[in-house]
Scaffold this motif. Structure first.
Motif, PDB file in Angstrom:
ATOM      1  N   VAL A 196      14.676  53.170  39.598  1.00 31.08           N
ATOM      2  CA  VAL A 196      14.990  54.491  39.034  1.00 31.08           C
ATOM      3  C   VAL A 196      15.499  55.360  40.175  1.00 31.08           C
ATOM      4  CG1 VAL A 196      13.998  56.558  37.953  1.00 31.08           C
ATOM      5  CG2 VAL A 196      13.245  54.288  37.212  1.00 31.08           C
ATOM      6  N   GLY A 197      16.632  56.021  39.923  1.00 34.20           N
ATOM      7  CA  GLY A 197      17.196  56.860  40.976  1.00 34.20           C
ATOM      8  C   GLY A 197      18.320  56.178  41.725  1.00 34.20           C
ATOM      9  N   SER A 198      18.391  54.831  41.661  1.00 33.21           N
ATOM     10  CA  SER A 198      19.477  54.173  42.396  1.00 33.21           C
ATOM     11  C   SER A 198      20.393  53.379  41.449  1.00 33.21           C
ATOM     12  CB  SER A 198      18.915  53.257  43.488  1.00 33.21           C
ATOM     13  OG  SER A 198      18.258  52.165  42.895  1.00 33.21           O
ATOM     14  N   ALA A 199      20.273  53.623  40.135  1.00 31.11           N
ATOM     15  CA  ALA A 199      21.100  52.888  39.170  1.00 31.11           C
ATOM     16  C   ALA A 199      22.513  53.484  39.144  1.00 31.11           C
ATOM     17  CB  ALA A 199      20.488  52.970  37.784  1.00 31.11           C
ATOM     18  N   PRO A 200      23.531  52.619  39.004  1.00 29.82           N
ATOM     19  CA  PRO A 200      24.913  53.119  38.981  1.00 29.82           C
ATOM     20  C   PRO A 200      25.267  53.853  37.684  1.00 29.82           C
ATOM     21  CG  PRO A 200      24.858  50.729  38.688  1.00 29.82           C
ATOM     22  CD  PRO A 200      23.458  51.154  38.977  1.00 29.82           C
TER      23      PRO A 200
END
Ligand code: G1P
Length: 292
Positions: A196-200
């Motif tokens: 969560v937070g690093s998804a494209p």
């Protein structure tokens, strides 16, 4: 027009630990939504989309699935004696033709990509569908039919996608969107279960795929990915650039039946939609709601 996708693979080897103790001796794919096992919902969707051959990738403790897709002469006999033609219909009308169902076992729990790879000899060199029975999709026309229609135009790999809340991205394969054409989405990358937070993006793959047979070469050489498993998402990602890839926003409602709450949601929603019980269930739901 002949159907370009004739075969479907159903990976049904998973342990179903999220549904213990129910799944201690019962395959999770046999859990019923109202009165129909999850896997039957998926097989009926595949049939409606013109699938002719049904390939199950099973594992230990899954023989109930094979029995379910077989004829039960004993039960049929008993029902006939009792004049229960409706029940005979309920146990047989949806059965795929004899000889059109095949089973192979995934011997080790190495992930979804590995499960699909286990079906390579049964699929051969033609495009095929993959349906994850955990994802129940209520749609008209059925989700896979919509995808086959899209596939006629796109070819290559097509995956069903939906927007998910930002906090849920780590449960899914997520698209790195290159161009969004509405129903169809092109991707420049795919990641399995990003943090969560690093998804494209928030565009998630759900359990419906139409795949080019070239995927088997990728899966055969695949390294372990997220969760230490061989991931279908990684093999799809490796094919970007050499094989057309499209995410497809289907029109319909998907229930996450791999999750207890999602499973209950599906049961309530499908029961409410049933002409034979909808009114009664509506009353029950209203009654419960009043006490909340
Ligand atoms: C699998 C896939 C994932 C996909 C999901 C859909 O994950 O690996 O990419 O988004 O199905 O339900 P699983 O739910 O098996 O962990």
């Amino acid at each position: 027009m002949s159907n370009p996708v004739r075969k479907a693979v159903f990976p049904v080897g998973g342990l179903g630990t999220r549904f213990l103790p129910a799944t201690k001796s019962l395959p999770k794919e046999m859990l019923p939504v109202v009165d129909k096992p999850l896997v039957q919902h998926a097989v009926e969707e595949a049939r409606a989309a013109g699938i002719e051959e049904f390939i199950f990738v099973t594992g230990r403790g899954k023989t109930a699935i094979e029995d379910h897709f077989d004829r039960s002469a004993e039960l049929r006999g008993l029902l006939e004696v009792r004049g229960r033609d409706d029940a005979v219909e309920a146990i047989e009308a949806w059965l795929p033709a004899t000889g059109s169902v095949a089973y192979t076992r995934q011997r080790e729990p190495l992930g979804l990509g590995h499960a699909v790879w286990c079906a390579r000899h049964l699929v051969g060199d033609e495009p095929f569908a993959v349906l994850l029975a955990d994802d129940l999709v209520v749609a008209d026309p059925p989700c896979l039919s919509q995808m086959v229609d899209a596939y006629r135009r796109t070819g290559g790999n097509v995956v069903a996608v939906m927007e998910v809340p930002a906090g849920h991205v780590s449960r899914y394969g997520i698209l790195d969107v290159a161009s969004d054409m509405g129903r169809l989405v092109a991707a420049r990358g795919l990641v399995e279960k990003p943090r969560v937070g690093s998804a494209p993006s928030r565009l998630a793959i759900i359990g419906r795929y139409i795949l080019d047979p070239g995927i088997f070469d990728r899966l055969g050489n695949a390294a372990k990915g997220a969760g230490g498993e061989i991931q279908l998402t990684d093999a799809l990602s490796a094919m970007l650039g050499s094989t057309p890839f499209h995410g497809f926003r289907y029109d319909g409602v998907r229930y996450d039946c791999g999750d207890k709450v999602g499973f209950l949601h599906a049961n309530i929603a499908l029961a409410l939609a049933r002409p034979d019980m909808g009114d009664e269930v509506r009353e029950i739901v209203r009654d419960i709601a009043r006490t909340l």
